[in-house]
Design a protein around this motif. Structure first.
Motif, mmCIF file in Angstrom:
data_model
loop_
_atom_site.group_PDB
_atom_site.id
_atom_site.type_symbol
_atom_site.label_atom_id
_atom_site.label_comp_id
_atom_site.label_asym_id
_atom_site.label_seq_id
_atom_site.Cartn_x
_atom_site.Cartn_y
_atom_site.Cartn_z
ATOM 1 N N UNK A 203 1.318 -1.051 0.100
ATOM 2 C CA UNK A 203 -0.674 0.480 -0.354
ATOM 3 C C UNK A 203 0.792 1.465 0.022
ATOM 4 N N UNK A 204 1.974 1.559 0.526
ATOM 5 C CA UNK A 204 2.482 2.602 0.920
ATOM 6 C C UNK A 204 3.793 2.434 -1.040
ATOM 7 N N UNK A 205 3.527 1.752 -1.573
ATOM 8 C CA UNK A 205 4.239 1.809 -2.483
ATOM 9 C C UNK A 205 3.800 1.830 -3.586
ATOM 10 N N UNK A 206 2.348 1.724 -3.551
ATOM 11 C CA UNK A 206 1.371 1.858 -4.037
ATOM 12 C C UNK A 206 0.837 3.397 -4.221
ATOM 13 N N UNK A 207 0.820 3.690 -2.318
ATOM 14 C CA UNK A 207 0.748 5.249 -2.661
ATOM 15 C C UNK A 207 2.183 6.453 -3.648
ATOM 16 N N UNK A 208 3.006 5.333 -3.448
ATOM 17 C CA UNK A 208 4.310 6.423 -4.373
ATOM 18 C C UNK A 208 4.128 6.723 -5.307
ATOM 19 N N UNK A 209 3.583 5.700 -5.971
ATOM 20 C CA UNK A 209 2.893 5.590 -7.584
ATOM 21 C C UNK A 209 1.459 6.393 -7.744
ATOM 22 N N UNK A 210 0.990 6.643 -7.227
ATOM 23 C CA UNK A 210 0.025 6.858 -7.823
ATOM 24 C C UNK A 210 0.062 8.570 -7.414
ATOM 25 N N UNK A 211 1.184 8.902 -6.380
ATOM 26 C CA UNK A 211 1.433 10.397 -6.357
ATOM 27 C C UNK A 211 2.419 10.684 -7.262
ATOM 28 N N UNK A 212 2.646 10.377 -7.415
ATOM 29 C CA UNK A 212 3.345 10.395 -9.497
ATOM 30 C C UNK A 212 3.518 10.161 -10.514
ATOM 31 N N UNK A 213 2.077 9.673 -10.687
ATOM 32 C CA UNK A 213 1.399 9.388 -12.414
ATOM 33 C C UNK A 213 1.041 10.438 -13.059
ATOM 34 N N UNK A 214 1.061 11.436 -12.268
ATOM 35 C CA UNK A 214 0.679 12.890 -13.070
ATOM 36 C C UNK A 214 2.133 12.452 -14.407
ATOM 37 N N UNK A 215 3.512 12.782 -13.544
ATOM 38 C CA UNK A 215 4.390 13.235 -13.641
ATOM 39 C C UNK A 215 5.590 11.949 -14.730
ATOM 40 N N UNK A 216 5.409 10.664 -13.942
ATOM 41 C CA UNK A 216 6.092 9.722 -14.321
ATOM 42 C C UNK A 216 5.085 8.179 -15.065
ATOM 43 N N UNK A 217 5.821 7.167 -15.531
ATOM 44 C CA UNK A 217 5.174 5.983 -15.584
ATOM 45 C C UNK A 217 5.928 4.477 -14.918
ATOM 46 N N UNK A 218 5.535 4.250 -14.571
ATOM 47 C CA UNK A 218 6.128 2.833 -14.175
ATOM 48 C C UNK A 218 6.610 1.839 -15.105
ATOM 49 N N UNK A 219 8.358 2.095 -15.202
ATOM 50 C CA UNK A 219 8.882 1.161 -15.852
ATOM 51 C C UNK A 219 9.503 -0.269 -15.772
ATOM 52 N N UNK A 220 9.342 -0.908 -14.117
ATOM 53 C CA UNK A 220 9.351 -1.981 -14.067
ATOM 54 C C UNK A 220 9.172 -1.859 -11.992
ATOM 55 N N UNK A 221 8.249 -3.290 -12.109
ATOM 56 C CA UNK A 221 7.921 -3.104 -10.756
ATOM 57 C C UNK A 221 7.636 -4.684 -10.051
ATOM 58 N N UNK A 222 8.277 -4.670 -9.413
ATOM 59 C CA UNK A 222 8.713 -6.506 -8.711
ATOM 60 C C UNK A 222 7.225 -6.537 -8.266
ATOM 61 N N UNK A 223 7.587 -8.106 -8.960
ATOM 62 C CA UNK A 223 5.900 -9.025 -8.585
ATOM 63 C C UNK A 223 6.000 -9.593 -7.305
ATOM 64 N N UNK A 224 6.774 -9.575 -6.565
ATOM 65 C CA UNK A 224 7.345 -10.406 -5.529
ATOM 66 C C UNK A 224 8.340 -9.393 -4.590
ATOM 67 N N UNK A 225 8.343 -10.179 -3.099
ATOM 68 C CA UNK A 225 8.596 -9.403 -2.474
ATOM 69 C C UNK A 225 10.504 -11.063 -2.521
ATOM 70 N N UNK A 226 11.683 -9.995 -3.012
ATOM 71 C CA UNK A 226 13.334 -10.504 -2.963
ATOM 72 C C UNK A 226 14.022 -9.674 -2.641
ATOM 73 N N UNK A 227 14.313 -10.212 -1.572
ATOM 74 C CA UNK A 227 15.540 -10.347 -0.467
ATOM 75 C C UNK A 227 15.181 -8.779 0.398
#
Length: 240
Positions: A203-227
């Motif tokens: 939820x915290x990560x999605x909040x950051x992505x939502x708050x920057x979607x007007x000036x940025x696009x997501x090029x890469x996103x983890x599908x699972x927790x790694x490390x």
């Protein structure tokens, strides 16, 4: 050519070489094989092949001189081929004229004659202020290098339970990086028992992505927790 015998500095006899007519022969080290040919505009000579030692000239020196010669077009007296296709100072086609006529017209206009297409036949020349033109071209190239941006990747780190004040601070940093044309790598790290409720971190990560979607696009996103982390890479929308 005849060979005579003379006295060497140490008192021994040494051979003297005479050219026809009794004149001394030119020593090999002063012959044309060893002279350096001058390179126009460089103030330097390009050494020729040393036939006595078998050593080639300084290749780096020769290459540098040649690069100098081809870096600029031929101007005024450097132009040799006649006739030429002439363009006047206003950009109008004059047509094919003799090189002498083109030089005469450039002199009358108190400007330079510049070869702008040396591979064309006849070569294309233009009447212009060469010094001013070269200065403007160098200025444009300098501005282009100054405005050219090399994209960097900045990193923002979050925690699943980042408080609102800390989140807003990191959000401002992320937006600032994106507005400067940089990519942003958002890393959300889990510690200890935080892995028991991974949805809080998501939820915290999605909040950051939502708050920057007007000036940025997501090029890469983890599908699972790694490390013990989730990673998202953001690219500015105007990067292309």
């Amino acid at each position: 050519m005849d060979i005579g015998v003379g006295s060497a500095p140490d008192g021994t006899q040494a051979e003297k070489v005479h050219a026809p007519g009794g004149l001394p022969a030119v020593p090999p080290e002063r012959s044309g094989l060893f002279r350096a040919s001058r390179v126009p505009g460089t103030g330097k000579g390009v050494p020729r092949f040393d036939h006595a030692s078998g050593r080639p000239p300084d290749i780096a020196h020769v290459s540098q001189a040649r690069r100098h010669l081809i870096s600029d077009p031929r101007v005024n007296e450097q132009i040799r081929i006649s006739p030429v296709r002439l363009i006047d100072a206003d950009g109008e086609q004059v047509g094919i004229v003799s090189l002498d006529k083109a030089r005469e017209m450039a002199d009358q206009a108190e400007l330079d004659l510049v070869e702008v297409a040396d591979r064309a036949r006849p070569p294309v020349v233009k009447i212009m202020d060469w010094g001013r033109y070269r200065y403007e071209q160098q200025k444009k190239a300098k501005e282009a290098r100054k405005n050219q941006q090399t994209q960097e990747t900045k990193e923002i780190q979050l925690r699943p339970r980042t408080d609102d004040h800390d989140f807003q601070t990191k959000l401002r940093r992320a937006r600032g990086f994106l507005e400067e044309g940089n990519a942003v790598r958002v890393v959300l790290r889990f510690r200890g028992r935080e892995l028991r409720r991974p949805e809080v971190g998501v939820e915290t990560l999605e909040r950051m992505l939502e708050s920057t979607k007007d000036i940025a696009q997501v090029e890469q996103l983890s599908k699972r927790i790694e490390g013990r982390r989730l990673v998202a890479r953001l690219e500015p929308l105007n990067s292309g």
